[in-house]
Design a protein around this motif. Structure first.
Motif: not given
Ligand SMILES: Nc1ncnc2c1ncn2[C@@H]1O[C@H](COP(=O)(O)OP(=O)(O)OP(=O)(O)O)[C@@H](O)[C@H]1O
Ligand SMILES: [Mg+2]
Lengths: 290, 270, 253
Positions: A138, A141, A143, A146, A164, A167
């Motif tokens: 997680v 990725v 931000t 996301w 987003g 995460f």
């Protein structure tokens, strides 16, 4: 008795025996330096005149710092009103803070739940490692991606931004929370277990209450980070707030002095928060080691 | 403890006041949340509908297809460029941060005014939003990978300077004192005392910065039109989600690999 | 002949007086112990002598020079003649024993040589001989973070000795060590004083150790020098004066 090591050729006494850690250190430094030099030599500037552009940057930077000024109409203020502009800018700042707050709150709640299951002393190794590896993915990725991914489903705006941004918040806080849970004296948990407390009672009566100040400090530290993230998302992912104003001032109105004004506002907030976060870190001896 | 148990009235008020504080804390939290939601137009029900929607959508659309796979070489090329950019920005920022950190640490700097100015500079650069850097450099340097590099450089500089200051304060104080007492000069103290003590921590921070910069490069790239961020935004804006998802997957792979390598290296150099 | 002559030394931290008008002399080759309760100013005294902290007032004559007037290279030269041993050893733990010991030569080095750790063969031989003298010859190339506390303190002593010091200052050298390592360290300090004629000034928390090893004892209380005499003269009454009645009783038992 070990003898001194001498250089085979010169017969001089060696001071440094080559140790593997020193070798690796030298290797890492050498490789990093080589990559850096290679990159800087070959990097594509698309024909920009570096000297002239640097001078221009310095000039702009100076202008930003010394003559910050906002244009009322950029802030939706029609007739003059310096005060009105200022309050409108504060409102934008408030929106960014609100995005950061919601992210920290929602992320914190989820992280508290996951943190209990990620703490090695409260669950079994498999669950804890599973959560940790999942969160590593997680976290890999960025931000902004996301937020953009969630914008496909929810449209650009605060919902996509908050989800987003949550995460990385969750990933960070689960690590922080679970580590503070893991620091709890094993004896305390044993004693409670011996007195017949079940798992829920242990978690809610002992584990969480005794690390509540750490939880709150870490959450605030994350809030500080999320403010900066929310500024960036405002600019890059249409989340609104002061970050969006910054993006407009620079990318649409090309107004350097307004960039200065907005930067000062953001700086003021983040310096205050940095000060508070530093105080908390000192108080609870929190080290954010790499 | 004992007095609390025997004096039941005292214990009662103690618990009550604790409960009241807890209650007030949650009331404050709810009020702030409600205010924030109103200010940002946040509809909480939307978030509950959005999450499943996005998950379903992700499963359906974010799987790379044949066409996107033909773009893989191009994507990897950009990703490679981004990794190089991140390394270069982190390392060159570290080179500038070290002297600033020497000036900013109470251990290696005896002039108060210099120490506070160095700390001020570090804090200032650390808190200027990365977006501001990216946008200014976009105006002056134009759209290019170099612009991305410079933006990452300045954002890294403030962060590393502060991290190095803390590292020096924590680990170098004792050796510095010993070398000073032995009659070492300032250069001796820095090169023989501070540097060997903090080098592992500094390298560890630089590795961390490289990981962070690869992720930040996506943001900077979106804004300045460079590197992997730009690639993503092209596919994203033209609704070619399969290719966009391939970009995300490659980023995840690279970040995980770099993280694993960094962790391994950290153990080796200690 | 006095090697160290302290006159009316005073030190303030802001408003708190850590040292009040201290005067005493230390003869060449003497073994002096400094005792006193926590916060009485022992550390402050030691650090004022080699100027790790600046004194507020007074005079410190060491080897015919007033330390408080020295600057730059002259101060470095003076510090080179004074070795220092710390409670927490203060080694660069990632470097090897011999590298740490050679740090004691920095006071004699030019800037560039010292920065890059370039030492002459004589200096290296000397460092090795001192390491052997302290029984560390099996660990010459061992990293210091892989040594025990007692071994690290011996590295600290070696680093001080390689300076060719006229005097060695020790700030609680045995407070972090177990009793048997403590004895080893104190015996080395005694040996240094006896065989090389080096003056030793050592802060101690243990009155019995001070009495056993020192030729003279300085007792501090609240920043004032309240006792300055031979160990034999350290009576019950004097101990009460240094430590106060309550703590004094515990010490005498
Ligand atoms: N850096 C400082 N700033 C302010 N006050 C200090 C500082 N260092 C020491 N003091 C004060 O000066 C006094 C003397 O301290 P010093 O450290 O010399 O005592 P000490 O005898 O070495 O104590 P201990 O046996 O605990 O090591 C104490 O009151 C202490 O609080
Ligand atoms: Mg002390």
């Amino acid at each position: 008795m070990t003898a001194l090591i001498r250089n085979r050729r010169t017969g001089k006494i060696r001071v440094r025996k080559t140790q593997s850690s020193n070798l690796y250190m030298r290797g890492v430094l050498l490789v990093l330096a080589a990559i850096t030099v290679y990159t800087l030599v070959t990097i594509d500037t698309k024909g920009a005149d570096i000297a002239a552009a640097s001078a221009k940057t310095a000039e702009y930077f100076w202008l930003m710092l010394t003559q910050p000024k906002a244009v009322p109409s950029h802030f939706g203020i029609q007739d003059g009103g310096g005060i009105g502009t200022f309050f409108s800018a504060l409102h934008m700042l408030g929106i960014t803070l609100a995005l950061a707050f919601l992210t920290t709150l929602f992320g914190g709640i989820v992280a508290l739940f996951l943190g209990v299951f990620a703490a090695g002393n409260l669950t079994n190794k498999k669950v804890s490692n599973g959560i940790k590896s999942f969160l590593a993915v997680v976290r890999a990725v960025p931000t902004v991606l996301w937020v953009l991914i969630f914008a496909i489903g929810a449209g650009l705006g605060s919902v996509a931004a908050v989800i987003g941004m949550s995460f990385h918040t969750i990933s960070h806080l689960v690590k922080a929370y679970s580590e503070s849970f893991e620091e709890i004296d094993e004896g305390v948990i044993e004693a409670l277990r011996a007195s017949g407390a079940n798992w829920f009672q242990i978690v809610f009566q002992a584990v969480i209450p005794s690390s509540v100040s750490y939880i709150l400090s870490w959450t605030f530290i994350r809030f500080e980070i999320n403010f900066a993230v929310a500024v960036a998302m405002g600019a890059a992912a249409g989340a609104g707030g002061i970050g969006f104003q910054l993006f407009m001032a620079a990318g649409y109105f090309f107004d350097i002095r307004e960039i200065g004004f907005i930067t000062y506002l953001i700086l003021a907030v983040s310096l205050i928060m940095e000060y508070l976060a530093t105080r908390l870190k000192e108080k609870y001896h929190i080290h954010n080691g790499a | 403890m004992n007095s609390l148990l025997t004096n039941s009235e005292g214990a009662g008020t103690y618990l009550k006041s604790k409960r009241i504080r807890l209650f007030l804390f949650f009331v404050g939290l709810f009020a702030a949340a409600a205010l924030s939601m109103a200010a940002t137009n946040y509809h909480i029900e939307d978030s509950f509908t959005a999450i499943p929607k996005v998950i379903v959508w992700m499963a359906r659309n974010l799987v790379p297809d044949g066409k996107s796979l033909t773009r893989l070489p191009k994507i990897l090329d950009k990703l490679f460029e981004t990794v190089l950019m991140s390394v270069a920005a982190s390392v060159s920022a570290a080179a500038l941060s070290f002297p600033v950190a020497l000036a900013g640490s109470a251990t290696s700097c005896k002039q108060r005014w210099l120490m506070y100015s160095a700390r001020g500079v570090a804090s200032f650069f650390r808190n200027i939003p990365i977006v501001a850097w990216a946008m200014i450099f976009l105006l002056t340097f134009g759209q290019s990978p170099f612009t991305g590099y410079v933006a990452l450089f300045f954002a890294s500089f403030g962060f590393l300077a502060r991290a190095f200051i803390e590292a020096i304060d924590e680990t170098a104080a004792a050796p510095v004192e010993a070398l000073r007492a032995a009659g070492g000069s300032y250069g001796h103290i820095i090169f023989q005392g501070v540097l060997p003590s903090v080098l592992p921590q500094m390298v560890s921070w630089v590795l961390y910065m490289i990981e962070t910069n690869i992720r930040s490069a996506a943001l900077v790239g979106l804004l300045t039109g460079s590197g992997i961020g730009f690639t993503f935004s092209i596919y994203y804006k033209s609704l070619q989600y399969q290719s966009a998802s391939l970009v995300v997957i490659t980023i995840v792979a690279v970040v995980l690999v770099i993280e694993a390598v960094s962790n391994k290296l950290r153990r080796l150099i200690l | 002949m006095a090697l160290l002559e302290v006159t009316s030394l005073t030190k303030y931290y802001g408003d708190t007086a850590a040292l009040r008008d201290i005067s005493f002399e230390v003869k060449k080759g003497e073994f002096v112990a400094v005792i006193g309760p926590s916060g009485s100013g022992k550390t402050t005294l030691i650090r004022c002598i080699n100027r790790l902290i600046p004194a507020s007032d007074g005079k410190i004559i060491f080897d015919k020079e007033n330390i408080l007037n020295l600057r730059g290279n002259a101060l470095r030269k003076a510090r080179a003649k004074i070795g220092m041993i710390f409670q927490h050893y203060n080694l660069v733990e990632r470097l090897s024993v011999i590298e740490n010991v050679l740090h004691g030569r920095l006071g004699y080095k030019s800037s560039l040589e010292g920065m890059f750790g370039v030492y002459s063969e004589e200096e290296k031989e000397k460092a090795f001989n001192i390491i052997t003298l302290l029984g560390l010859d099996d660990y010459v190339y061992r990293r210091c973070d892989q040594l025990s506390g007692g071994q690290m303190q011996r590295v600290g002593i070696a680093r001080a000795l390689v300076q060719d010091p006229r005097m060695i200052l020790c700030d609680e050298p045995i407070s972090s060590l177990d009793p048997s390592s403590s004895k080893v360290i104190m015996d080395y300090l005694k040996k240094i004083q006896k065989e090389f004629g080096i003056t030793v000034v050592v802060n101690l928390h243990q009155v019995d150790v001070a009495k056993k090893y020192a030729q003279r004892i300085l007792g501090f209380n609240g920043g004032s020098l309240v006792f300055d005499d031979e160990p034999g003269e350290l009576s019950k009454k004097q101990i009460y004066k240094i430590y106060g009645t309550e703590a004094g009783e515990l010490i005498i038992d």
